[in-house]
Write a protein that holds these residues in place. Structure first.
Motif, PDB file in Angstrom:
ATOM      1  N   ARG B  79      14.205 -12.268  41.337  1.00 39.76           N
ATOM      2  CA  ARG B  79      13.824 -13.123  40.203  1.00 39.76           C
ATOM      3  C   ARG B  79      12.825 -14.177  40.629  1.00 39.76           C
ATOM      4  O   ARG B  79      11.934 -14.545  39.862  1.00 39.76           O
ATOM      5  CB  ARG B  79      15.061 -13.813  39.615  1.00 39.76           C
ATOM      6  N   CYS B  82       9.432 -12.455  40.956  1.00 39.25           N
ATOM      7  CA  CYS B  82       8.725 -12.120  39.726  1.00 39.25           C
ATOM      8  C   CYS B  82       8.394 -13.359  38.914  1.00 39.25           C
ATOM      9  O   CYS B  82       7.808 -13.273  37.843  1.00 39.25           O
ATOM     10  CB  CYS B  82       9.463 -11.071  38.899  1.00 39.25           C
ATOM     11  N   GLY B  83       8.737 -14.542  39.445  1.00 40.74           N
ATOM     12  CA  GLY B  83       8.268 -15.783  38.832  1.00 40.74           C
ATOM     13  C   GLY B  83       9.136 -16.275  37.702  1.00 40.74           C
ATOM     14  O   GLY B  83       8.753 -17.185  36.983  1.00 40.74           O
ATOM     15  N   VAL B  84      10.307 -15.676  37.516  1.00 43.67           N
ATOM     16  CA  VAL B  84      11.174 -16.111  36.423  1.00 43.67           C
ATOM     17  C   VAL B  84      12.011 -17.308  36.853  1.00 43.67           C
ATOM     18  O   VAL B  84      12.189 -18.261  36.114  1.00 43.67           O
ATOM     19  CB  VAL B  84      12.067 -14.941  35.961  1.00 43.67           C
ATOM     20  N   THR B  85      12.525 -17.255  38.078  1.00 44.36           N
ATOM     21  CA  THR B  85      13.352 -18.337  38.602  1.00 44.36           C
ATOM     22  C   THR B  85      12.542 -19.119  39.628  1.00 44.36           C
ATOM     23  O   THR B  85      11.793 -18.531  40.392  1.00 44.36           O
ATOM     24  CB  THR B  85      14.609 -17.748  39.266  1.00 44.36           C
ATOM     25  N   ARG B  86      12.704 -20.434  39.611  1.00 48.36           N
ATOM     26  CA  ARG B  86      12.025 -21.247  40.618  1.00 48.36           C
ATOM     27  C   ARG B  86      12.984 -21.531  41.757  1.00 48.36           C
ATOM     28  O   ARG B  86      14.147 -21.835  41.523  1.00 48.36           O
ATOM     29  CB  ARG B  86      11.619 -22.593  40.024  1.00 48.36           C
ATOM     30  N   THR B 100       8.029  -5.180  37.165  1.00 41.63           N
ATOM     31  CA  THR B 100       9.426  -5.165  37.593  1.00 41.63           C
ATOM     32  C   THR B 100      10.196  -3.984  37.019  1.00 41.63           C
ATOM     33  O   THR B 100       9.942  -3.544  35.901  1.00 41.63           O
ATOM     34  CB  THR B 100      10.156  -6.438  37.116  1.00 41.63           C
ATOM     35  N   LEU B 102      13.585  -4.245  36.621  1.00 44.61           N
ATOM     36  CA  LEU B 102      14.845  -4.968  36.543  1.00 44.61           C
ATOM     37  C   LEU B 102      15.184  -5.008  35.066  1.00 44.61           C
ATOM     38  O   LEU B 102      14.309  -5.248  34.257  1.00 44.61           O
ATOM     39  CB  LEU B 102      14.700  -6.413  37.036  1.00 44.61           C
ATOM     40  N   LEU B 125       3.785  -8.584  29.002  1.00 45.97           N
ATOM     41  CA  LEU B 125       3.230  -8.407  30.332  1.00 45.97           C
ATOM     42  C   LEU B 125       1.832  -8.996  30.444  1.00 45.97           C
ATOM     43  O   LEU B 125       1.235  -8.987  31.513  1.00 45.97           O
ATOM     44  CB  LEU B 125       3.173  -6.911  30.669  1.00 45.97           C
TER      45      LEU B 125
END
Lengths: 276, 416
Positions: B79, B82-86, B100, B102, B125
């Protein structure tokens, strides 16, 4: 606020796609399909004009069959009262639909936001776009009805453009704040739903503002919706010019709401991925 | 296959430095408010460190495998990539576009058709309209959905949804593909097609990060491995070396997984037990009855079950099941089928299940051990006396290159 607006603007195609997917989904598997997008607001127009003119119009001062009204009063009578109510209903619809759909919007798109690296601000923005479009469809039909009954002054309609833009800003501010805060506690969505009727009845949608007792006029002066309602009514059904003070206050409140909502959203967005 | 990146690409595709991710859990929303009001120093939450001290580089055309048990931080790392979670601290640069594999169904609207969903997903996307139109025929062909693309997604089977999501993800332009191994399931033809496509992408210079608990898949695809243990980077390096050192660390062999181990909490079925007779201990032993860190494919295995009956029980049935680490049930047997009638059981005792030869290949397998009142009609409708669901690990190592897969059958080749 600037950064957030720039972000939403740069992904406007995505906002439109979210809106489109929402609309397509809403009318999928229904025989009439998009006709409902027109039938539903049309039914609203019929209800408001017919019911309010026939029933309530008779009872408000100046309504059909009521006592004679003072000269220059903005409230029309007869079927005009139904139009008066509906013109006020249109801006309220934008706020109401945003308040209903925005608080849970980030949660509803949780799976999408967990997988795609998209700016989360596009989600409440799409909610506002949806609310504005629905009101615009209803408004366009209303304009047709007004034109057909010979009540339309096309030049005045131009006033709607800045009013809708400002109203959308206010709705976006509310949507941003509510969607972000609701991630921390679902109470926010419930609280918004509970408070919304108070705001509705504090806003002179179904009654003329003169009907408010003098002791409550201060609440009207503070209500940012009043300037939008006055503008919408003047633009569509005519009557008195909107009060400058109310319009300026509404505009300032809209910008303020957006600034506050954007600030809350930007301060909290780092937590979103963990809260979704 | 040549995988060395060209010298012109000086910056690595991915550079992760000292990544750390801490999740905070607040018992209620009010605790968060209280913490905010109480000022600095006050703590009304508990923390879970999902990742700590992760650092690696990945070049173009390279494949990195993330190896680790459930809850070891693989998904969190994906995550972040893929830049969703910091990350809470540290940095993670990705110098390229990411696609991804996922959560494949995410972003699909069930009321819209497959084609309409492709339109929308391409917006998610960030693809341009004309790019999608160029790709659409290939996406549809690969997915094998054909005319179903005009039907609403709600009419699709879950396999069809996955095929559409997979097909989109591997055809959009990207530099780095993130894969969660759990998704490489589905019908066998599509699975093979998917693996072929992944290899093809690697040979085109795309990079891949594959999260898995299967050593077999990882060795087949990856150049490098990163072994995660409870969020820490236990090992990182070339695949062969990491696997060798991973297998050498003997403490991970046949052991009882401790209570509270996150590994099994997700998969184990909480079940009420009848008591009366308890499983006191389970040992996984080799043919000579010795406890060894790992067992060899094709060699005998003894599974020794100690029990304690709190009151006399008539004809209990002992049952052992073997699962792969993704939960696939591989094999199972019980004393009734093995025609071991236990009669009246009292006090303490031991039963042993003897496999003449364990025909499983390299990997960690999980054992469920249970005691049941009877076998029929169904285990689902009955309560066991006691059940340790997927609570024991059995490590199997193939000494010789017997072949690939999970199961191994004694064989030879002949030429006629």
């Amino acid at each position: 606020m600037k950064a957030l607006l720039a972000e939403v603007w740069s992904r406007r195609a995505l906002v439109a796609s979210l809106w489109r997917s929402d609309v397509l989904g809403r009318y999928a598997n229904s025989a009439a399909g998009f006709i409902w997008a027109i039938l539903a607001p049309l039914a609203l127009i019929v209800v408001y004009t017919a019911i309010f003119s026939a029933l309530l119009g008779a009872r408000v001062p100046g309504g059909a069959g009521g006592p004679a009204r003072p000269l220059g009063s903005p409230i029309p009578n007869g079927i005009g009262f139904g139009f008066f109510v509906f013109a006020g209903m249109l801006p309220w619809m934008i706020v109401q639909q945003t308040a209903q759909n925005a608080p849970g919007s980030l949660l509803n798109h949780g799976a999408t936001l967990r997988r795609f690296a998209i700016p989360p601000s596009v989600v409440p923005a799409a909610v506002v776009l949806s609310a504005v479009t629905d009101a615009a469809i209803a408004g366009a039909l209303f304009v047709v009805v007004l034109a057909a009954t010979g009540r339309l002054a096309p030049v005045r309609l131009l006033a709607l453009a800045p009013a809708v833009a400002l109203l959308a800003m206010m709705a976006l501010g509310l949507g941003l704040a509510a969607s972000a805060l609701n991630l921390y506690g679902r109470d926010v969505a419930h609280a918004v739903a509970a408070l919304l009727p108070f705001w509705f009845f504090a806003t002179p949608v179904c009654y003329p503002s003169e009907a408010l007792p003098l002791s409550l006029q201060w609440a009207l002066a503070l209500n940012p919706m009043d300037g939008f309602l006055q503008t919408a009514r003047w633009a569509m059904v005519g009557g008195a010019l909107p009060s400058v003070l109310a319009v300026v206050w509404s505009a300032a409140a809209a910008v303020g709401a957006l600034a506050l909502g954007a600030w809350i959203f930007q301060e909290t967005r780092g937590d979103f991925a963990d809260l979704l | 296959m040549e995988t060395s990146p060209t010298s012109s690409e000086s910056a690595p595709l991915v550079r992760a430095q000292d990544l750390r991710k801490v999740y905070r859990f607040y018992p209620s929303p009010l605790a968060r408010v209280r913490e905010l009001l109480a000022g600095p120093g006050a703590r009304f939450h508990r923390e879970h460190t999902a990742l700590d001290g992760i650092g690696f580089e990945l070049g173009r055309g390279e494949a990195l495998g993330l190896l680790g048990l459930n809850g070891s931080g693989k998904s969190t790392l994906l995550r972040i990539l893929c830049g969703v979670t910091r990350p809470t601290s540290g940095s993670c640069e990705v110098n390229g576009r990411v696609s991804t594999l996922l959560d494949l169904g995410a972003g699909f609207n069930a009321d819209l058709s497959g084609n309409q969903n492709l339109d929308h997903a391409s917006m998610l996307l960030g693809l341009r309209g004309e790019t999608l139109e160029q790709l659409r025929p290939r996406i549809v062909e690969f997915s094998g959905l054909g005319d179903a693309m005009d039907d609403p997604v709600r009419t699709y089977s879950s396999g069809m949804v996955m095929r559409l999501g997979f097909s989109l993800a591997v055809h959009v332009p990207f530099d780095l593909l993130l894969i969660d191994e759990v998704l490489l399931v589905g019908d066998e033809i599509f699975q093979r097609q998917s693996l072929r496509r992944i290899r093809e992408l690697l040979s085109q210079g795309k990079s891949i990060v594959l999260a898995s608990h299967s050593l077999g898949d990882l060795t087949a695809v990856c150049d490098k491995l990163l072994l995660l243990e409870r969020g820490r980077q236990a090992l990182v390096g070339p695949t062969g070396e990491v696997i060798r050192r991973y297998l050498e660390s003997s403490e991970r062999s046949a052991r009882r997984i401790s209570e509270g181990d996150r590994l099994l909490q997700g998969t184990a079925v909480p079940q009420e037990t009848l008591g009366k007779i308890r499983i006191a201990g389970v040992q996984v032993l080799d043919g000579s009855g010795a406890a060894v860190p790992e067992l060899a494919s094709g060699e005998p295995v003894r599974i020794r079950i100690r029990y304690r009956a709190e009151e006399p029980v008539e004809d209990p049935i002992f049952r052992v099941q073997i699962f792969r680490n993704d939960g696939l049930w591989l094999s199972g047997t019980n004393t009734a089928r093995g025609e071991l009638a236990l009669g009246k059981v009292e006090g303490e005792g031991t039963v042993t299940l003897v496999y003449e030869s364990i025909n499983l290949l390299d990997g960690d397998y999980f054992l469920s051990v249970g005691v049941w009142p009877d076998e029929y009609p169904s285990y689902l409708s009955r309560r066991p006396f006691d059940l340790h669901d997927r609570a024991y690990v059995m490590r199997i190592r193939s000494g010789r290159p017997e072949g690939g897969g999970i199961v191994f059958s004694r064989h030879r080749w002949e030429r006629e």
